[in-house]
Scaffold this motif. Sequence first.
Motif, PDB file in Angstrom:
ATOM      1  N   LEU A   1      -2.907   4.474  11.791  1.00  0.00           N
ATOM      2  CA  LEU A   1      -3.145   5.621  10.932  1.00  0.00           C
ATOM      3  C   LEU A   1      -4.008   5.142   9.770  1.00  0.00           C
ATOM      4  CD1 LEU A   1      -1.989   8.598  10.423  1.00  0.00           C
ATOM      5  CD2 LEU A   1      -0.324   7.473   8.949  1.00  0.00           C
ATOM      6  N   THR A   2      -4.979   5.935   9.357  1.00  0.00           N
ATOM      7  CA  THR A   2      -5.793   5.516   8.211  1.00  0.00           C
ATOM      8  C   THR A   2      -5.013   5.718   6.917  1.00  0.00           C
ATOM      9  OG1 THR A   2      -6.775   7.689   7.850  1.00  0.00           O
ATOM     10  CG2 THR A   2      -7.918   6.214   9.410  1.00  0.00           C
ATOM     11  N   ILE A   3      -5.428   5.036   5.881  1.00  0.00           N
ATOM     12  CA  ILE A   3      -4.793   5.210   4.576  1.00  0.00           C
ATOM     13  C   ILE A   3      -4.945   6.652   4.122  1.00  0.00           C
ATOM     14  CG2 ILE A   3      -4.957   4.599   2.122  1.00  0.00           C
ATOM     15  CD1 ILE A   3      -5.634   1.733   2.991  1.00  0.00           C
ATOM     16  N   GLU A   4      -6.099   7.230   4.334  1.00  0.00           N
ATOM     17  CA  GLU A   4      -6.346   8.610   3.908  1.00  0.00           C
ATOM     18  C   GLU A   4      -5.384   9.581   4.581  1.00  0.00           C
ATOM     19  OE1 GLU A   4      -8.690   6.446   5.000  1.00  0.00           O
ATOM     20  OE2 GLU A   4      -9.722   6.077   3.088  1.00  0.00           O
ATOM     21  N   LYS A   5      -5.182   9.429   5.893  1.00  0.00           N
ATOM     22  CA  LYS A   5      -4.244  10.304   6.606  1.00  0.00           C
ATOM     23  C   LYS A   5      -2.816  10.062   6.131  1.00  0.00           C
ATOM     24  CE  LYS A   5      -6.986  11.202  10.687  1.00  0.00           C
ATOM     25  NZ  LYS A   5      -7.126  11.047  12.138  1.00  0.00           N
ATOM     26  N   TYR A   6      -2.496   8.814   5.838  1.00  0.00           N
ATOM     27  CA  TYR A   6      -1.169   8.503   5.325  1.00  0.00           C
ATOM     28  C   TYR A   6      -0.934   9.199   3.981  1.00  0.00           C
ATOM     29  CZ  TYR A   6       2.883   5.949   3.641  1.00  0.00           C
ATOM     30  OH  TYR A   6       4.122   5.634   3.135  1.00  0.00           O
ATOM     31  N   VAL A   7      -1.937   9.171   3.101  1.00  0.00           N
ATOM     32  CA  VAL A   7      -1.829   9.832   1.795  1.00  0.00           C
ATOM     33  C   VAL A   7      -1.596  11.330   1.989  1.00  0.00           C
ATOM     34  CG1 VAL A   7      -3.113  10.480  -0.290  1.00  0.00           C
ATOM     35  CG2 VAL A   7      -3.174   8.118   0.523  1.00  0.00           C
TER      36      VAL A   7
ATOM     37  N   ILE B   1       0.843  -1.194   0.000  1.00  0.00           N
ATOM     38  CA  ILE B   1       0.000   0.000   0.000  1.00  0.00           C
ATOM     39  C   ILE B   1       0.881   1.247   0.000  1.00  0.00           C
ATOM     40  CG2 ILE B   1      -1.624   1.378   1.390  1.00  0.00           C
ATOM     41  CD1 ILE B   1      -2.855  -1.358   2.302  1.00  0.00           C
ATOM     42  N   LYS B   2       1.867   1.279   0.877  1.00  0.00           N
ATOM     43  CA  LYS B   2       2.771   2.434   0.954  1.00  0.00           C
ATOM     44  C   LYS B   2       3.521   2.637  -0.356  1.00  0.00           C
ATOM     45  CE  LYS B   2       3.687   2.444   5.921  1.00  0.00           C
ATOM     46  NZ  LYS B   2       4.759   2.283   6.930  1.00  0.00           N
ATOM     47  N   GLU B   3       3.977   1.542  -0.942  1.00  0.00           N
ATOM     48  CA  GLU B   3       4.698   1.621  -2.209  1.00  0.00           C
ATOM     49  C   GLU B   3       3.809   2.199  -3.314  1.00  0.00           C
ATOM     50  OE1 GLU B   3       6.451  -1.456  -5.524  1.00  0.00           O
ATOM     51  OE2 GLU B   3       6.462  -2.077  -3.429  1.00  0.00           O
ATOM     52  N   LEU B   4       2.581   1.694  -3.405  1.00  0.00           N
ATOM     53  CA  LEU B   4       1.652   2.183  -4.429  1.00  0.00           C
ATOM     54  C   LEU B   4       1.314   3.652  -4.220  1.00  0.00           C
ATOM     55  CD1 LEU B   4      -0.667  -0.943  -4.649  1.00  0.00           C
ATOM     56  CD2 LEU B   4       0.801  -0.065  -6.482  1.00  0.00           C
ATOM     57  N   ILE B   5       1.098   4.045  -2.979  1.00  0.00           N
ATOM     58  CA  ILE B   5       0.806   5.447  -2.684  1.00  0.00           C
ATOM     59  C   ILE B   5       2.014   6.307  -3.044  1.00  0.00           C
ATOM     60  CG2 ILE B   5       0.402   7.114  -0.816  1.00  0.00           C
ATOM     61  CD1 ILE B   5      -1.421   4.897   0.453  1.00  0.00           C
ATOM     62  N   GLY B   6       3.201   5.841  -2.690  1.00  0.00           N
ATOM     63  CA  GLY B   6       4.421   6.572  -3.028  1.00  0.00           C
ATOM     64  C   GLY B   6       4.569   6.782  -4.524  1.00  0.00           C
TER      65      GLY B   6
ATOM     66  N   ARG C   1      -7.239  -7.165  -3.432  1.00  0.00           N
ATOM     67  CA  ARG C   1      -7.965  -7.420  -2.187  1.00  0.00           C
ATOM     68  C   ARG C   1      -9.033  -6.347  -2.016  1.00  0.00           C
ATOM     69  NH1 ARG C   1      -5.234 -11.212   1.347  1.00  0.00           N
ATOM     70  NH2 ARG C   1      -7.216 -11.110   2.444  1.00  0.00           N
ATOM     71  N   ASP C   2     -10.064  -6.669  -1.267  1.00  0.00           N
ATOM     72  CA  ASP C   2     -11.138  -5.746  -0.959  1.00  0.00           C
ATOM     73  C   ASP C   2     -10.578  -4.557  -0.171  1.00  0.00           C
ATOM     74  OD1 ASP C   2     -13.975  -5.025  -0.668  1.00  0.00           O
ATOM     75  OD2 ASP C   2     -13.603  -5.464   1.461  1.00  0.00           O
ATOM     76  N   TYR C   3     -11.047  -3.345  -0.504  1.00  0.00           N
ATOM     77  CA  TYR C   3     -10.510  -2.155   0.143  1.00  0.00           C
ATOM     78  C   TYR C   3     -10.765  -2.146   1.646  1.00  0.00           C
ATOM     79  CZ  TYR C   3      -9.284   2.580   1.348  1.00  0.00           C
ATOM     80  OH  TYR C   3      -8.709   3.669   1.949  1.00  0.00           O
ATOM     81  N   SER C   4     -11.890  -2.668   2.096  1.00  0.00           N
ATOM     82  CA  SER C   4     -12.148  -2.662   3.538  1.00  0.00           C
ATOM     83  C   SER C   4     -11.110  -3.508   4.276  1.00  0.00           C
ATOM     84  CB  SER C   4     -13.565  -3.139   3.852  1.00  0.00           C
ATOM     85  OG  SER C   4     -13.742  -4.474   3.443  1.00  0.00           O
ATOM     86  N   PHE C   5     -10.695  -4.621   3.685  1.00  0.00           N
ATOM     87  CA  PHE C   5      -9.621  -5.430   4.275  1.00  0.00           C
ATOM     88  C   PHE C   5      -8.314  -4.661   4.285  1.00  0.00           C
ATOM     89  CE2 PHE C   5      -5.941  -8.182   3.612  1.00  0.00           C
ATOM     90  CZ  PHE C   5      -5.985  -8.952   4.768  1.00  0.00           C
ATOM     91  N   LEU C   6      -7.989  -4.017   3.161  1.00  0.00           N
ATOM     92  CA  LEU C   6      -6.747  -3.242   3.076  1.00  0.00           C
ATOM     93  C   LEU C   6      -6.733  -2.111   4.099  1.00  0.00           C
ATOM     94  CD1 LEU C   6      -6.356  -2.953  -0.804  1.00  0.00           C
ATOM     95  CD2 LEU C   6      -5.241  -4.588   0.731  1.00  0.00           C
ATOM     96  N   SER C   7      -7.854  -1.397   4.196  1.00  0.00           N
ATOM     97  CA  SER C   7      -7.954  -0.274   5.122  1.00  0.00           C
ATOM     98  C   SER C   7      -7.821  -0.730   6.571  1.00  0.00           C
ATOM     99  CB  SER C   7      -9.291   0.441   4.913  1.00  0.00           C
ATOM    100  OG  SER C   7      -9.430   1.494   5.822  1.00  0.00           O
ATOM    101  N   HIS C   8      -8.517  -1.800   6.919  1.00  0.00           N
ATOM    102  CA  HIS C   8      -8.466  -2.331   8.283  1.00  0.00           C
ATOM    103  C   HIS C   8      -7.053  -2.810   8.625  1.00  0.00           C
ATOM    104  CE1 HIS C   8      -8.921  -5.397  11.444  1.00  0.00           C
ATOM    105  NE2 HIS C   8      -9.769  -4.508  11.941  1.00  0.00           N
ATOM    106  N   THR C   9      -6.431  -3.532   7.712  1.00  0.00           N
ATOM    107  CA  THR C   9      -5.078  -4.054   7.929  1.00  0.00           C
ATOM    108  C   THR C   9      -4.087  -2.908   8.106  1.00  0.00           C
ATOM    109  OG1 THR C   9      -5.578  -6.032   6.640  1.00  0.00           O
ATOM    110  CG2 THR C   9      -3.251  -5.498   6.939  1.00  0.00           C
ATOM    111  N   PHE C  10      -4.176  -1.910   7.234  1.00  0.00           N
ATOM    112  CA  PHE C  10      -3.272  -0.758   7.300  1.00  0.00           C
ATOM    113  C   PHE C  10      -3.443  -0.033   8.630  1.00  0.00           C
ATOM    114  CE2 PHE C  10      -1.739   3.494   6.524  1.00  0.00           C
ATOM    115  CZ  PHE C  10      -0.630   3.302   5.723  1.00  0.00           C
TER     116      PHE C  10
END
Length: 152
Positions: free
Chosen positions: A134-140, A90-95, A119-128
């Motif tokens: 930190l949420t994915i949105e805040k990380y972005v 996730i971090k790599e893709l966002i980067g 993978r389903d976004y809810s799984f990705l978000s929960h795992t992250f």
Amino acid sequence: MKINFIASDQRKETLTEEVFYIKNMVCSICIRVIQEKLIFLALPVQEVELGWVRFKKILEPEELNRVGQALGEEGFEIILSNKSKIVEQIKELIGQTLYPNESPKGLKYSEYLSKSIGRDYSFLSHTFSALENLTIEKYVICQKADRAKTTL
């Protein structure tokens, strides 16, 4: 010195090569630092890319410890758990999306990440969120702010 790795679910191996995912590897400078460390250790590196390293052979335990120690000195960590691998993907893709020619055309981050990782976004978000506090949105938002600072 023994290295404490993140929980060992399984190592991604084939008969002739081994791939390790690396935590905190976020830019091209990180790639260069890791390449230099691995060259210094005289290990058979095949490829170093953002977030992972591929060796030409399966590493012996003492070689793996040397790699872990050398990378730890620079603030990196070998990832062996599947959930940690997902977070690093996730971090790599966002980067990658922070650069204009790499941004997902017409997709929201949730769609882009879900489609890219499979993978389903809810799984990705929960795992992250569970692993990073930190949420994915805040990380972005933080990554965009950091990117803006470096371009000034």
